[in-house]
Design an enzyme around this catalytic site. Structure first.
Site, PDB file in Angstrom:
ATOM      1  N   THR A 122       0.871  -1.180   0.000  1.00 50.69           N
ATOM      2  CA  THR A 122       0.000   0.000   0.000  1.00 50.69           C
ATOM      3  C   THR A 122       0.903   1.223   0.000  1.00 50.69           C
ATOM      4  OG1 THR A 122      -1.642  -1.190   1.294  1.00 50.69           O
ATOM      5  CG2 THR A 122      -1.811   1.210   1.278  1.00 50.69           C
ATOM      6  N   LYS A 135      -7.172   2.189  -3.020  1.00 47.76           N
ATOM      7  CA  LYS A 135      -6.791   1.523  -1.766  1.00 47.76           C
ATOM      8  C   LYS A 135      -6.958   2.489  -0.581  1.00 47.76           C
ATOM      9  CE  LYS A 135      -4.929  -1.403   1.063  1.00 47.76           C
ATOM     10  NZ  LYS A 135      -5.690  -2.514   1.594  1.00 47.76           N
TER      11      LYS A 135
HETATM   12  N1  LIG Z   1      -2.149  -6.636   7.024  1.00 52.54           N
HETATM   13  C1  LIG Z   1      -3.209  -6.308   6.311  1.00 52.54           C
HETATM   14  O1  LIG Z   1      -4.366  -6.481   6.730  1.00 52.54           O
HETATM   15  C2  LIG Z   1      -3.063  -5.730   4.935  1.00 52.54           C
HETATM   16  C3  LIG Z   1      -4.144  -5.783   4.040  1.00 52.54           C
HETATM   17  C4  LIG Z   1      -4.002  -5.254   2.766  1.00 52.54           C
HETATM   18  C5  LIG Z   1      -2.799  -4.648   2.392  1.00 52.54           C
HETATM   19  N2  LIG Z   1      -1.770  -4.599   3.286  1.00 52.54           N
HETATM   20  C6  LIG Z   1      -0.516  -3.945   2.862  1.00 52.54           C
HETATM   21  O2  LIG Z   1       0.472  -4.931   2.615  1.00 52.54           O
HETATM   22  C7  LIG Z   1       1.760  -4.425   2.965  1.00 52.54           C
HETATM   23  C8  LIG Z   1       2.447  -5.402   3.910  1.00 52.54           C
HETATM   24  O3  LIG Z   1       1.628  -5.593   5.041  1.00 52.54           O
HETATM   25  P1  LIG Z   1       1.911  -6.785   6.068  1.00 52.54           P
HETATM   26  O4  LIG Z   1       0.712  -6.871   6.937  1.00 52.54           O
HETATM   27  O5  LIG Z   1       2.403  -7.991   5.350  1.00 52.54           O
HETATM   28  O6  LIG Z   1       3.120  -6.140   6.911  1.00 52.54           O
HETATM   29  P2  LIG Z   1       4.197  -6.877   7.837  1.00 52.54           P
HETATM   30  O7  LIG Z   1       3.705  -8.181   8.304  1.00 52.54           O
HETATM   31  O8  LIG Z   1       4.611  -5.862   8.842  1.00 52.54           O
HETATM   32  O9  LIG Z   1       5.434  -7.134   6.817  1.00 52.54           O
HETATM   33  C9  LIG Z   1       6.166  -6.063   6.281  1.00 52.54           C
HETATM   34  C10 LIG Z   1       7.234  -6.585   5.326  1.00 52.54           C
HETATM   35  O10 LIG Z   1       8.001  -5.474   4.844  1.00 52.54           O
HETATM   36  C11 LIG Z   1       9.395  -5.719   5.097  1.00 52.54           C
HETATM   37  N3  LIG Z   1      10.075  -4.446   5.304  1.00 52.54           N
HETATM   38  C12 LIG Z   1       9.693  -3.443   6.117  1.00 52.54           C
HETATM   39  N4  LIG Z   1      10.545  -2.408   6.015  1.00 52.54           N
HETATM   40  C13 LIG Z   1      11.500  -2.787   5.127  1.00 52.54           C
HETATM   41  C14 LIG Z   1      12.642  -2.149   4.594  1.00 52.54           C
HETATM   42  N5  LIG Z   1      12.993  -0.908   4.966  1.00 52.54           N
HETATM   43  N6  LIG Z   1      13.386  -2.827   3.699  1.00 52.54           N
HETATM   44  C15 LIG Z   1      13.044  -4.081   3.320  1.00 52.54           C
HETATM   45  N7  LIG Z   1      11.965  -4.750   3.792  1.00 52.54           N
HETATM   46  C16 LIG Z   1      11.200  -4.089   4.675  1.00 52.54           C
HETATM   47  C17 LIG Z   1       9.401  -6.597   6.330  1.00 52.54           C
HETATM   48  O11 LIG Z   1      10.642  -7.257   6.433  1.00 52.54           O
HETATM   49  P3  LIG Z   1      11.141  -7.866   7.864  1.00 52.54           P
HETATM   50  O12 LIG Z   1      10.516  -9.228   7.979  1.00 52.54           O
HETATM   51  O13 LIG Z   1      12.602  -7.897   7.731  1.00 52.54           O
HETATM   52  O14 LIG Z   1      10.663  -6.902   8.928  1.00 52.54           O
HETATM   53  C18 LIG Z   1       8.243  -7.536   5.997  1.00 52.54           C
HETATM   54  O15 LIG Z   1       8.633  -8.508   5.051  1.00 52.54           O
HETATM   55  C19 LIG Z   1       1.533  -3.030   3.554  1.00 52.54           C
HETATM   56  O16 LIG Z   1       1.765  -2.063   2.560  1.00 52.54           O
HETATM   57  C20 LIG Z   1       0.081  -3.060   3.947  1.00 52.54           C
HETATM   58  O17 LIG Z   1      -0.526  -1.770   3.951  1.00 52.54           O
HETATM   59  C21 LIG Z   1      -1.864  -5.144   4.533  1.00 52.54           C
END
Ligand SMILES: NC(=O)c1ccc[n+]([C@@H]2O[C@H](COP(=O)([O-])OP(=O)(O)OC[C@H]3O[C@@H](n4cnc5c(N)ncnc54)[C@H](OP(=O)(O)O)[C@@H]3O)[C@@H](O)[C@H]2O)c1
Length: 305
Positions: A99, A177
């Site tokens: 997102t 989004k």
């Molecule tokens: N969760 C939801 O309900 C949902 C629904 C729809 C869309 N989304 C979107 O999907 C995306 C991911 O969400 P998520 O829930 O999967 O988040 P998450 O569980 O917090 O995972 C975040 C990912 O990003 C990586 N990351 C963060 N900062 C980084 C950096 N500086 N360099 C490289 N890698 C980095 C993390 O790596 P590490 O493992 O090393 O920390 C991890 O793989 C977001 O944009 C979110 O808005 C989420």
């Protein structure tokens, strides 16, 4: 020859999407995985099989034709692509499921296209449990000839539906989004308010849940279940982290003030997101809005005590 796929960013959403790509994506070669924290990539590979864990982001990109990514926010996306675009990526197709703000999506497209590669911006709707079941709604935007290469991995693989923004600017998918978040947060607020009222007025939350399941199946029923079962505060890791939710909410409010729209109901719900953060800290979950409303109604934040 079928394209080789890589996936960068194995958080809650990325892991679920990878599982479905491996199991239902009809891949001709193992899915290449890369995550900043390698442990997550190794664990996922052990769990789903048919993956190769890459030791560096450069190798992961070099080994694939289509590279999906799902990273926390704009900063993570720009940081990651700055690294990727230092190397030859000519002819590759990137699919960004993170997102991001609309302007970041267009900026990323320009950066990628300047290197003779392509970008499809494809934010997704649906929280991690829906991602796990392959029930996401995918919103691809970008050149139609590129979007068509991504569609085989959407419906029936990672998702249940596509809202196709082919040949529209990348920013339009991100804009949807952001605006979609108004519906999601207001829906969570509605469900939480109803459940608290049902408890206080002695209908009972289980009785209200039956009504929600019949009249509002889908997201309302899903969130209602997460609330009445206590899932909103008992998980080891939040399903939708409160920091991420508040960050997105700030963007929504920013968009509203920049465009002159008023979102009074959304702003009320935002205050409850702040209460969740105050009460639960970084471990708070977006559905903790229910806990916040319980506090306002003179009940404990937790409902299972
Ligand atoms: N969760 C939801 O309900 C949902 C629904 C729809 C869309 N989304 C979107 O999907 C995306 C991911 O969400 P998520 O829930 O999967 O988040 P998450 O569980 O917090 O995972 C975040 C990912 O990003 C990586 N990351 C963060 N900062 C980084 C950096 N500086 N360099 C490289 N890698 C980095 C993390 O790596 P590490 O493992 O090393 O920390 C991890 O793989 C977001 O944009 C979110 O808005 C989420």
């Amino acid at each position: 020859m079928a394209p080789k796929l890589a996936y960068l960013g194995l958080g809650n959403m990325g892991q679920a999407m990878c599982k479905n790509l491996v199991q239902k994506g009809n891949l001709s070669s193992p899915l290449v995985l890369y995550n900043r924290t390698a442990k997550r990539a190794n664990e996922l590979s052990d769990r789903v099989g048919n993956c190769i864990v890459s030791s560096s982001i450069t190798n992961a990109v070099a080994d694939a034709d289509i590279i999906f990514s799902c990273l926390t926010d704009d900063n993570a996306v720009l940081e990651t692509f700055t690294e990727i675009l230092k190397h030859d990526v000519k002819g590759k197709l990137f699919v960004s499921c993170s997102t991001t703000q609309p302007e970041t999506s267009d900026k990323l497209a320009s950066l990628v296209e300047a290197q003779d590669a392509g970008l499809v911006t494809m934010p997704v709707f649906g929280e991690p449990s829906m991602a796990e079941k392959g029930l996401l709604t995918c919103v691809p935007a970008g050149r139609a000839d590129l979007v068509v290469k991504v569609l085989p991995y959407c419906t029936g693989v990672i998702g249940r539906a596509v809202i196709d923004f082919s040949d529209q600017p990348h920013s339009k998918a991100s804009l949807l989004k952001v605006i979609g978040n108004v519906f999601i947060i207001n829906m969570i607020e509605t469900v939480a308010e109803g459940l608290v009222l049902a408890e206080k007025a002695e209908l009972g939350k289980e009785n209200l849940h039956k009504f929600i399941e019949v009249i509002f199946p889908g997201p309302h029923a899903l969130y209602s279940k997460r609330m009445i079962t206590g899932d909103y505060y008992t998980r080891d890791e939040p399903a939708v982290a409160i920091d991420m939710a508040r960050h997105l909410a700030e963007e929504v409010s920013g968009l509203a003030s920049a465009s002159g729209a008023k979102l009074p109901a959304y702003e009320v719900a935002r205050k409850h997101l702040d209460m969740v953060k105050d009460y639960a800290g970084a471990k708070g979950d977006v559905s903790g809005i229910y806990g916040a409303l319980r506090l306002l109604g003179g009940l404990a934040f937790e409902n299972q005590n």
